[in-house]
Design a protein around this motif. Structure first.
Motif, PDB file in Angstrom:
ATOM      1  N   LEU A 105       0.835  -1.201   0.000  1.00 55.58           N
ATOM      2  CA  LEU A 105       0.000   0.000   0.000  1.00 55.58           C
ATOM      3  C   LEU A 105       0.872   1.254   0.000  1.00 55.58           C
ATOM      4  N   ALA A 106       1.891   1.281   0.861  1.00 59.59           N
ATOM      5  CA  ALA A 106       2.776   2.445   0.935  1.00 59.59           C
ATOM      6  C   ALA A 106       3.518   2.656  -0.379  1.00 59.59           C
ATOM      7  N   THR A 107       4.029   1.574  -0.974  1.00 59.41           N
ATOM      8  CA  THR A 107       4.759   1.684  -2.239  1.00 59.41           C
ATOM      9  C   THR A 107       3.851   2.184  -3.359  1.00 59.41           C
ATOM     10  N   ALA A 108       2.645   1.628  -3.438  1.00 56.03           N
ATOM     11  CA  ALA A 108       1.710   2.020  -4.496  1.00 56.03           C
ATOM     12  C   ALA A 108       1.253   3.470  -4.324  1.00 56.03           C
ATOM     13  N   ARG A 168       3.458  10.350  -7.213  1.00 58.31           N
ATOM     14  CA  ARG A 168       4.652  10.903  -7.864  1.00 58.31           C
ATOM     15  C   ARG A 168       4.326  11.845  -9.025  1.00 58.31           C
ATOM     16  N   PRO A 169       3.344  11.547  -9.898  1.00 58.68           N
ATOM     17  CA  PRO A 169       3.050  12.477 -11.003  1.00 58.68           C
ATOM     18  C   PRO A 169       2.551  13.847 -10.539  1.00 58.68           C
ATOM     19  N   TYR A 170       2.034  13.936  -9.321  1.00 63.54           N
ATOM     20  CA  TYR A 170       1.496  15.201  -8.830  1.00 63.54           C
ATOM     21  C   TYR A 170       2.546  16.052  -8.116  1.00 63.54           C
ATOM     22  N   SER A 171       3.661  15.439  -7.754  1.00 60.96           N
ATOM     23  CA  SER A 171       4.634  16.133  -6.910  1.00 60.96           C
ATOM     24  C   SER A 171       5.907  16.465  -7.676  1.00 60.96           C
ATOM     25  N   PRO A 172       6.326  17.745  -7.692  1.00 69.14           N
ATOM     26  CA  PRO A 172       7.596  18.092  -8.327  1.00 69.14           C
ATOM     27  C   PRO A 172       8.801  17.635  -7.518  1.00 69.14           C
ATOM     28  N   GLN A 194      -9.055  13.924  -1.210  1.00 71.85           N
ATOM     29  CA  GLN A 194      -9.858  12.944  -1.939  1.00 71.85           C
ATOM     30  C   GLN A 194      -9.036  12.258  -3.024  1.00 71.85           C
ATOM     31  N   THR A 195      -8.162  13.013  -3.697  1.00 68.13           N
ATOM     32  CA  THR A 195      -7.287  12.414  -4.709  1.00 68.13           C
ATOM     33  C   THR A 195      -6.373  11.365  -4.075  1.00 68.13           C
ATOM     34  N   VAL A 196      -5.825  11.688  -2.896  1.00 71.73           N
ATOM     35  CA  VAL A 196      -4.977  10.729  -2.189  1.00 71.73           C
ATOM     36  C   VAL A 196      -5.781   9.486  -1.825  1.00 71.73           C
ATOM     37  N   PHE A 197      -7.024   9.662  -1.388  1.00 71.20           N
ATOM     38  CA  PHE A 197      -7.864   8.524  -1.001  1.00 71.20           C
ATOM     39  C   PHE A 197      -8.207   7.655  -2.212  1.00 71.20           C
ATOM     40  N   GLU A 198      -8.419   8.268  -3.357  1.00 72.44           N
ATOM     41  CA  GLU A 198      -8.690   7.495  -4.572  1.00 72.44           C
ATOM     42  C   GLU A 198      -7.471   6.656  -4.953  1.00 72.44           C
ATOM     43  N   ILE A 199      -6.283   7.244  -4.802  1.00 74.62           N
ATOM     44  CA  ILE A 199      -5.050   6.497  -5.058  1.00 74.62           C
ATOM     45  C   ILE A 199      -4.916   5.358  -4.055  1.00 74.62           C
ATOM     46  N   ALA A 200      -5.230   5.633  -2.775  1.00 73.46           N
ATOM     47  CA  ALA A 200      -5.131   4.609  -1.740  1.00 73.46           C
ATOM     48  C   ALA A 200      -6.126   3.470  -1.983  1.00 73.46           C
ATOM     49  N   ALA A 201      -7.325   3.794  -2.472  1.00 75.59           N
ATOM     50  CA  ALA A 201      -8.321   2.757  -2.752  1.00 75.59           C
ATOM     51  C   ALA A 201      -7.826   1.805  -3.832  1.00 75.59           C
ATOM     52  N   GLU A 202      -7.232   2.360  -4.888  1.00 74.76           N
ATOM     53  CA  GLU A 202      -6.679   1.516  -5.949  1.00 74.76           C
ATOM     54  C   GLU A 202      -5.478   0.730  -5.440  1.00 74.76           C
ATOM     55  N   ALA A 226      -2.917  -4.290  -3.305  1.00 77.26           N
ATOM     56  CA  ALA A 226      -2.231  -4.896  -2.161  1.00 77.26           C
ATOM     57  C   ALA A 226      -2.934  -6.152  -1.673  1.00 77.26           C
ATOM     58  N   PHE A 227      -4.269  -6.156  -1.712  1.00 74.54           N
ATOM     59  CA  PHE A 227      -5.033  -7.319  -1.265  1.00 74.54           C
ATOM     60  C   PHE A 227      -5.140  -8.384  -2.351  1.00 74.54           C
ATOM     61  N   GLY A 228      -4.637  -8.087  -3.552  1.00 76.45           N
ATOM     62  CA  GLY A 228      -4.774  -9.000  -4.686  1.00 76.45           C
ATOM     63  C   GLY A 228      -4.362 -10.429  -4.410  1.00 76.45           C
ATOM     64  N   PRO A 229      -3.172 -10.680  -3.809  1.00 73.78           N
ATOM     65  CA  PRO A 229      -2.766 -12.071  -3.571  1.00 73.78           C
ATOM     66  C   PRO A 229      -3.639 -12.790  -2.547  1.00 73.78           C
ATOM     67  N   ILE A 230      -4.416 -12.031  -1.755  1.00 72.06           N
ATOM     68  CA  ILE A 230      -5.253 -12.631  -0.715  1.00 72.06           C
ATOM     69  C   ILE A 230      -6.688 -12.829  -1.201  1.00 72.06           C
ATOM     70  N   ILE A 231      -7.270 -11.758  -1.740  1.00 72.83           N
ATOM     71  CA  ILE A 231      -8.653 -11.793  -2.203  1.00 72.83           C
ATOM     72  C   ILE A 231      -8.844 -10.721  -3.271  1.00 72.83           C
ATOM     73  N   ALA A 232      -9.557 -11.059  -4.316  1.00 70.95           N
ATOM     74  CA  ALA A 232      -9.840 -10.092  -5.383  1.00 70.95           C
ATOM     75  C   ALA A 232     -10.993  -9.209  -4.928  1.00 70.95           C
ATOM     76  N   THR A 233     -10.666  -8.036  -4.449  1.00 65.32           N
ATOM     77  CA  THR A 233     -11.697  -7.136  -3.937  1.00 65.32           C
ATOM     78  C   THR A 233     -11.379  -5.705  -4.315  1.00 65.32           C
ATOM     79  N   LYS A 234     -12.412  -4.930  -4.532  1.00 62.58           N
ATOM     80  CA  LYS A 234     -12.259  -3.511  -4.820  1.00 62.58           C
ATOM     81  C   LYS A 234     -12.699  -2.710  -3.598  1.00 62.58           C
ATOM     82  N   PHE A 235     -12.173  -1.500  -3.490  1.00 63.09           N
ATOM     83  CA  PHE A 235     -12.537  -0.610  -2.396  1.00 63.09           C
ATOM     84  C   PHE A 235     -13.128   0.659  -2.996  1.00 63.09           C
TER      85      PHE A 235
END
Length: 316
Positions: A36-39, A45-49, A129-137, A142-151
């Motif tokens: 989650l932290a890496t993603a 990164r595209p938003y920050s100079p 909200q932009t940060v939260f949208e990034i965190a949701a994706e 991050a949960f992919g190897p455990i369960i296929a779920t969307k947030f």
């Protein structure tokens, strides 16, 4: 109420309360929050100079409402997972919001970080909200190897309503992720109630150190894509002769070099000094051609071995 009754009441509450989670017994949680932290860092990164980093500071268990009391005055988002049928909370403390505004708007962080006890502006809420949208994706990945779920992002709260997280005494996992850029930053916090993790508790308890097959599929995909895009040169070797420097120095224009190869001789195809295939020489449309006949049988040559393993992995 006598003393005996008073002492029995807390004991009854403890019996009715949910058993606590142990982060140490759920090693996959650490992997999930690291991903989650890496993603999140990659998504921001595209938003920050400036160079922006995210890393996990701590993962602990606590009563959800007690944990949220410590973040009063923050901004948070409620994320809903249909597959888990549960809601989790992702938030940013005030220092993190003000630091992000400083960095994203081109500040140099020479001034002390802004800190004021006021309502968040519309722009600050939109950045959150932009940060939260990034965190949701990122959580989906991050949960992919455990369960296929969307947030799904349900709403953003500047005055957090704790009731959506369940009963007051419900336990949960609280992860603190530091977001930093140019020596300023703040904290992202993720609160996952215990009921959301109970259905996948067995998968979360998997020990990666004893699971040789455990791997990061996203990293594997990126690694394979990078290898496949690498540019290399291949050389067709018809024949080789060992000569002395004296013999080579005697060569002149028009000198004929005899070769032991014939029209039936197989040509070896090399890459970076590593023999790969035996080929047959041919002609087509005015050009020489090579037809791959067989693989060079040499287990000690790493590139040939890699190609063999890659082919086996592709079949699996």
């Amino acid at each position: 109420m006598d003393a005996k009754t008073e002492s029995a009441a807390p004991a009854a509450e403890r019996l009715l309360d949910n058993p606590g989670l142990s982060v140490e017994r759920l090693p996959m949680l650490t992997l999930i929050f690291d991903r989650l932290a890496t993603a999140c860092a990659e998504g921001l990164r595209p938003y920050s100079p400036a160079i922006l980093t995210c890393f996990v500071n701590s993962i602990a268990t606590d009563h959800v409402w007690d944990a949220l009391d410590a973040y009063d005055g923050s901004v948070a988002a409620i994320l809903y997972s249909p597959e888990l049928d549960a809601r989790i909370l992702v938030g940013l403390d005030r220092r993190c919001i003000f630091s992000l505004m400083e960095v994203l708007l081109g500040g140099d962080s020479k001034e002390p970080p802004y800190d004021d006890d006021r309502n968040f502006s519309t722009l600050e809420t939109r950045v959150a909200q932009t940060v939260f949208e990034i965190a949701a994706e990122a959580l989906h990945s991050a949960f992919g190897p455990i369960i296929a779920t969307k947030f799904r992002l349900e709403r953003v709260e500047t005055r957090m309503d704790f009731t959506v997280m369940g009963r007051r005494n419900v336990l949960g996992v609280i992860a603190k992720i530091l977001i930093q850029a140019m020596d300023i930053g703040g904290q992202m916090f993720v609160v996952i109630p215990q009921p959301a993790l109970t259905p996948i508790r067995q998968q979360l308890s998997r020990d990666l150190s004893s699971d040789g097959s455990a791997s990061d599929p996203r990293w594997q995909k990126m690694m394979r894509a990078g290898i496949e895009k690498a540019e290399v040169s291949a050389f067709a070797i018809l024949d080789e002769n060992e000569l002395t420097l004296g013999e080579i120095s005697g060569w002149r224009v028009g000198h004929i070099l005899p070769l032991k190869a014939s029209v039936d001789t197989k040509i070896r195809l090399d890459c970076k000094g590593q023999p790969l295939f035996w080929c047959e020489l041919g002609q087509g449309k005015g050009h020489y051609t090579l037809k791959v006949a067989e693989r060079v049988d040499n287990e000690e040559m790493p590139l040939a071995r890699f190609l063999e393993l890659a082919g086996a992995a592709e079949q699996n």
